[in-house]
Scaffold this active site. Structure first.
Site, PDB file in Angstrom:
ATOM      1  N   ARG A  27      32.677 -88.340 -32.053  1.00  0.00           N
ATOM      2  CA  ARG A  27      32.465 -88.801 -30.680  1.00  0.00           C
ATOM      3  C   ARG A  27      30.982 -88.659 -30.372  1.00  0.00           C
ATOM      4  NH1 ARG A  27      32.598 -91.639 -26.481  1.00  0.00           N
ATOM      5  NH2 ARG A  27      33.807 -91.054 -24.622  1.00  0.00           N
ATOM      6  N   GLY A  28      30.274 -89.783 -30.318  1.00  0.00           N
ATOM      7  CA  GLY A  28      28.823 -89.758 -30.157  1.00  0.00           C
ATOM      8  C   GLY A  28      28.364 -89.024 -28.924  1.00  0.00           C
ATOM      9  N   GLU A  29      29.133 -89.140 -27.835  1.00  0.00           N
ATOM     10  CA  GLU A  29      28.741 -88.495 -26.586  1.00  0.00           C
ATOM     11  C   GLU A  29      28.696 -86.979 -26.733  1.00  0.00           C
ATOM     12  OE1 GLU A  29      31.146 -89.801 -23.338  1.00  0.00           O
ATOM     13  OE2 GLU A  29      30.514 -88.150 -22.023  1.00  0.00           O
ATOM     14  N   ASP A  30      29.516 -86.439 -27.619  1.00  0.00           N
ATOM     15  CA  ASP A  30      29.592 -84.985 -27.798  1.00  0.00           C
ATOM     16  C   ASP A  30      28.460 -84.432 -28.662  1.00  0.00           C
ATOM     17  OD1 ASP A  30      33.213 -84.466 -27.834  1.00  0.00           O
ATOM     18  OD2 ASP A  30      31.753 -84.538 -26.205  1.00  0.00           O
ATOM     19  N   ARG A  32      26.353 -86.575 -31.231  1.00  0.00           N
ATOM     20  CA  ARG A  32      25.630 -87.508 -32.099  1.00  0.00           C
ATOM     21  C   ARG A  32      24.265 -86.969 -32.519  1.00  0.00           C
ATOM     22  NH1 ARG A  32      25.679 -92.761 -33.235  1.00  0.00           N
ATOM     23  NH2 ARG A  32      27.234 -93.255 -31.664  1.00  0.00           N
ATOM     24  N   GLU A  94      39.954 -95.416 -35.175  1.00  0.00           N
ATOM     25  CA  GLU A  94      39.373 -95.008 -36.463  1.00  0.00           C
ATOM     26  C   GLU A  94      40.296 -94.028 -37.169  1.00  0.00           C
ATOM     27  OE1 GLU A  94      35.566 -93.264 -35.874  1.00  0.00           O
ATOM     28  OE2 GLU A  94      34.521 -95.153 -35.556  1.00  0.00           O
TER      29      GLU A  94
END
Length: 1080
Positions: A27-30, A32, A94
């Site tokens: 999760r990129g928001e968490d 990245r 995914e």
């Protein structure tokens, strides 16, 4: 059944096309730019081909096709389950596809629970509680999708995963190791926070790809902790997939010393290279060697042999037969002479010296380990710079030191406390008391412990304590007799324990110096029972107490530095304290005053005593074993050796202001070096008379003596009639007011420095043996001649010699006004411009405003005419509006013959360079293509203004009717040729006189056209008439066009006929020898 299923799954995976090793789901928001970014970098370092979606925007309504493809083309997936992972339907989609791949082709899935509880994932609680969105048109959070996603979360939570706790760096290392093990990657682990690997690996990667390199072995050599192994690991992980097989054998030096060590290493190598364990029985190391030799013939393998410390290890692991293998072998070692071993078996080995980190890289690595970021914490920069400087670019030291100073303090009080700790650590390191981390000490000491002889170890310790920064030749002369320094220094260099600087000085890395001090400190806590003492406080107490010593071989004391830290004046020291040191050989005293008798003074080999307070040498100070005496800045008024000193080779009395007399130097029959610079009260006449009997004197330095001899003010100085010692090889007379003397008897002279001697007007009949000449700042110097046309000058400094107009064998510059029309012959028309001024530059350094001058060089006569209209000049027979022309030599008029060729070029500036400076160069290339002859001429003098360049070339004897001749003019950047011309010069058959007076005195030995130009010949018939080195790190395009593709660039890099100009930056800069003056 299970076995059959596993086998089938493995087969399907092997048959499946895999472009990636790992797909990274997160999760990129968490995370990245934090955890996932570090994990991706670590996987990449380990050579794991990792796919990571880098888009920071929404992916759209559907899973991107590229993501689907990447998952299907990956061997494994790492699912980073973080707090907001389940908030993203794209992450959940995914996950569905990843689990489908797991079932269909045995796709390995590794769940990573990043600050979340696996049970929350399994039971969809807290942030993993996902619900159907009712009443939202077009929502993907339908009952069908949510149920599928919940099932997927439950499945992934039940897989064997990894839960993040503790150090993230260690956690990431565990993840990478797990992936390597599961995928059988055969990769090796590399340290976190790699710095500068790509640039250091670039050349090695090129070598690995080059099948035609001719060398199958590359050795990475360097001191301990310098990053050799890390670089080899990085190279291995990055390239192993390009070979049929690979083998990484670590710490061979250590493992080979264990029981069956080499045999075990051989078995591992054969297993790695041949695959599997079916390598047959190996009964002995020699049998194993034969099998390795055979294996290298049939497999193209990448092999890393880490930490080779003995040649026998290479014998066992590679064999001694020349091999035609396609394998590539990388060796890491502290043995710089490893190339010689490979040469002995007809293998070619390239050597790459380990490159230490630069200042910026050092700070980054230190910061990574101290703060977890490459950005330094505020308030620590000044200390960090000093600590990095102490480490000297050694990665191991930076890592160990940074880790020991780790800080995550945010509160001002805590931060100030840590700054105090950093300062205390720095003070401890700078105390020069061998305070070195035990891990660093252990790594560095491997090289020291591996030295073949005890005498090598003693030599290294002596150098570290007393001779770092001294000339190699100086050290070798002093330490040769007892410690065989000439051979020993080579051994120390080959073990990467010391280096020799470009100026031939002995250098030892700061950390290696600390290691050496630590070794000596461990001899005893009591300084009196150690072998060497160089700490000022310890040396002072030892001499003050007068205890003496049965073990000390070397002692150093600087009272001036000691006084800076003392609350009161130090006590008086007595000679008796030194008299009790029976083994003392090396003594270095600075600003030290001793009281007492010298009758029982130790038998020294080296005496270094600055600011010596006595007016004459006391009896007993010098012993028969002395090799070198250094007594600069002393109070001596008279120097007279009290006895014959057969061993003395070096005597340095520089800056002895009160010294008026030196006598009985015949008692120093083997003296080779005499330095008397800045001894203002000495007479040069007196010195020359004193040294007449010294048959081995090779260096005399009498520089800086402004009154070399007394002359009545109304009399003109005359040349000294006292001959110099004919054994002299180096003579320094810089900054002398009138160093006039006869030099003709100096048949061995190689170096002469008369810089900053403003009254010298000429230097005549210089020895042909002269290789280096410095005349900079000789403002009255006009002429230099040599006793022979064949001299071998290779270094020549002549900065600010404004009057210098003739150097025999190089060039001659004559004012046009000094020429009669008869002298100029067919060029007599230029006489009209004799009162025209022109700014000329000589050798890119000296610029003068003169009247028109005529230059004679290589037999070519030329001049520059500024601001002239070409229409006012006699028209050339062949003209071109470009920088190139070609013509056919016509038949001679009746009763005439060809004498030479006139060439003209009109040029102007076409712009300025990006740096605002003009790149000046003028080359004229004349080619007789019929006869295969070419001359490329670059005048030593140029006019960097719009001008016409006129020249006459005496090449009539190689020009015949019908010959094709090409003329090209090449200029540097920002200059252009607007017109060039050429004319044949004829002379009457019955005129036996050469037309131009200048050419009457040429001899066949001179380096002129028609003489001996063999040293300027690039290829057969092509002559490069230039004394500048234009081929630096890059080659200008115009220079490539000049020489073409037929001349190897290596022949012109450091052009053999260029004169190196290591100019001093100012008139007042202290003199320093350019090369080792003490070398044989």
């Amino acid at each position: 059944m299970a076995s059959t299923s596993a086998s089938s799954s493995s087969s399907s995976l092997l048959n499946h096309t895999c472009c990636h090793d790992v797909f990274l789901s997160f999760r990129g928001e968490d995370n990245r730019n934090s955890f996932t970014d570090h994990l991706h970098a670590a996987l990449k370092r380990a050579g794991v081909r990792t796919f990571r979606d880098n888009d920071n925007i929404d992916r759209g309504l559907e899973l991107k096709p590229a993501i689907e493809r990447a998952i299907k083309e990956s061997r494994a997936s790492i699912v980073v389950l973080s707090e907001k992972y389940a908030n993203s339907r794209w992450c959940l989609d995914e996950l569905l596809l990843i689990l489908e791949q797991r079932q269909s082709i045995n796709h390995f899935v590794l769940p990573v629970f990043y600050h979340v509880d696996p049970s929350d994932v399994r039971n969809q609680r807290r942030s993993f509680a996902i619900e159907v969105e009712e009443g939202v048109e077009g929502s993907k959070w339908t009952e069908y999708n949510v149920n599928r996603w919940k099932a997927a979360l439950a499945v992934v939570a039940d897989l064997t995963g990894m839960v993040c706790s503790g150090s993230e760096t260690d956690f990431i290392t565990e993840i990478v190791d797990t992936v390597n093990r599961k995928l059988d990657m055969k990769l090796v682990s590399t340290p976190a926070h790699l710095i500068g690997m790509d640039t250091r690996a670039k050349g090695i990667n090129t070598w690995l790809k080059n099948e035609q390199s001719g060398a199958n072995v590359l050795a990475i050599c360097g001191m301990g902790g310098s990053g050799k192994t890390t670089l080899a690991q990085f190279i291995y992980n990055s390239n192993r997939q390009n070979f049929e097989s690979s083998s990484y054998l670590e710490e061979i030096g250590k493992h080979s010393k264990q029981s069956d060590g080499l045999l075990g290493i051989q078995k591992q190598l054969l297993t790695d290279v041949l695959g599997g364990s079916n390598i047959g029985s190996i009964s002995s190391v020699s049998a194993g060697t034969r099998k390795v030799e055979d294996a290298l013939q049939v497999k193209r393998a990448l092999i890393i042999l880490d930490d080779i410390d003995e040649h026998d290890q290479l014998d066992a692991l590679l064999g001694t037969r020349a091999s035609h293998t396609q394998s590539k072998i990388i060796v890491t070692t502290r043995l710089l002479d490893i190339r010689a071993w490979f040469r002995s078996i007809s293998w070619r080995c390239e050597v790459q010296k380990s490159e230490l980190l630069n200042d910026d890289e050092s700070l980054q690595l230190l910061s990574f380990h101290a703060f977890g970021s490459k950005i330094l914490m505020e308030g620590f920069k000044e200390l960090a710079v000093q600590l990095a400087e102490y480490c000297g670019g050694n990665p191991l030291a930076l890592k160990v030191l940074g880790s020991s100073l780790f800080s995550d303090a945010e509160e001002p009080r805590e931060k100030n406390s840590m700054i105090g700790v950093w300062g205390s650590t720095l003070n401890s390191l700078n105390s020069l008391k061998g305070d070195l981390d035990c891990k660093i000490q252990g790594i560095l000491q491997k090289s020291f412990d591996s030295l073949p002889h005890a005498i090598n170890k003693e030599l290294f310790l002596h150098i570290v304590f007393f001779f770092v920064g001294e000339y190699e030749g100086y050290v070798a002369k002093i330490l040769e007799h007892e410690w065989h320094a000439k051979a020993g220094i080579r051994t120390l260099i080959n073990r990467c324990l010391l280096t020799i600087s470009p100026s031939k000085k002995v250098m030892v890395h700061q950390l290696l110096q600390e290691m050496a001090r630590n070794i000596v400190l461990k001899e005893s806590r009591d300084p009196t029972t150690r072998s060497r003492v160089s700490q000022n406080d310890e040396s002072y107490r030892l001499l003050r107490n007068g205890e003496g010593s049965k073990t000390i071989e070397g002692l150093a004391l600087d009272m001036q530095k000691l006084k800076e830290g003392m609350p009161s004046n130090p006590s008086t020291l007595k000679t008796a304290s030194l008299a009790k040191m029976d083994k003392l050989k090396l003594l270095k005293l600075e600003h030290v005053e001793l009281k007492g008798s010298y009758n029982n003074f130790p038998e020294l080999r080296w005496l270094y005593w600055t600011n010596f307070r006595l007016k004459k040498i006391p009896s007993g100070l010098f012993g028969s074993s002395l090799v070198a005496i250094h007594m600069s800045y002393g109070w001596l008024e008279k120097f007279e050796p009290p006895m014959v000193l057969n061993s003395l080779k070096i005597l340095n009395l520089t800056w002895s202001f009160n010294l008026v007399n030196i006598s009985h130097l015949s008692r120093l029959p083997n003296l080779e070096t005499l330095i008397l610079s800045y001894c203002f009260s000495l007479s040069l006449t007196h010195v020359l008379e004193t040294i007449r009997g010294l048959k081995k004197l090779s260096l005399l330095d009498f520089g800086g003596c402004n009154q070399p001899w007394k002359v009545e003010s109304n009399k003109k100085p005359q040349p000294l009639l006292v001959p110099l010692a004919d054994s002299l090889k180096l003579l320094f007379l810089y900054r002398c007011s009138n160093p006039l003397m006869l030099l003709t008897n100096l048949k061995m002279l190689r170096v002469l420095d008369v810089s900053s001697c403003p009254n010298i007007k000429s230097l005549l009949c210089l020895p042909s043996t002269l290789e280096e000449l410095c005349t900079s700042w000789c403002s009255s110097l006009k002429k230099i001649t040599f006793e022979s046309a064949r001299f071998r000058l290779r270094k020549f400094e002549r900065l600010h010699c404004y009057e210098l107009c003739e150097i025999e064998g190089l060039f001659k510059l004559v004012p046009l006004a000094n020429h009669d029309e008869a002298d100029l012959g067919h060029m007599k028309w230029i006489k009209a411009y004799q009162d025209t001024k022109v700014v000329l530059t000589i050798d890119d350094e000296l610029t003068v405003d003169w009247y028109i001058q005529v230059l004679y060089e290589y037999g070519i006569m030329s001049t520059y005419l500024p601001g002239i209209n070409y229409q006012s000049m006699p028209m050339s027979e062949y003209m071109s509006s470009t920088a190139f022309l070609s013509f056919c030599v016509p038949s001679c008029p009746e009763k005439s013959r060809i004498q030479g060729l006139n060439i003209t070029a009109t040029y102007k500036r076409s712009g300025t360079s990006e740096k605002g400076e003009d790149t000046w160069a003028l080359f004229t290339k004349v080619s007789n293509t019929t006869k295969g002859l070419t001359w490329m001429y670059n005048p030593v003098i140029y006019a960097a203004k719009d001008a016409v360049w006129l020249s006459y070339w005496p090449i009539g004897n190689v020009l015949d009717a019908g010959d094709e001749v090409n003329v090209s003019i090449f200029m540097g950047d920002r200059w252009m040729v607007s017109r060039c011309g050429a004319s044949i010069v004829f002379i009457d058959d019955d005129d036996d006189e050469v037309e131009l007076e200048y050419y009457k005195d040429y001899s066949k030995e001179e380096e002129v056209i028609g003489g001996d130009l063999s040293e300027f010949e690039l290829t057969t018939g092509a002559y490069y008439l230039c004394r500048r080195d234009y081929f630096k790190s890059t080659t200008p395009d115009w220079l490539n066009m000049l020489v073409g593709d037929t001349v190897p660039r290596k022949d012109l890099h450091g052009w053999r006929k260029s004169h190196q100009n290591d100019y001093k930056t100012s008139y007042l800069e202290p003199y320093a020898y350019k090369d080792d003056p003490f070398s044989d």
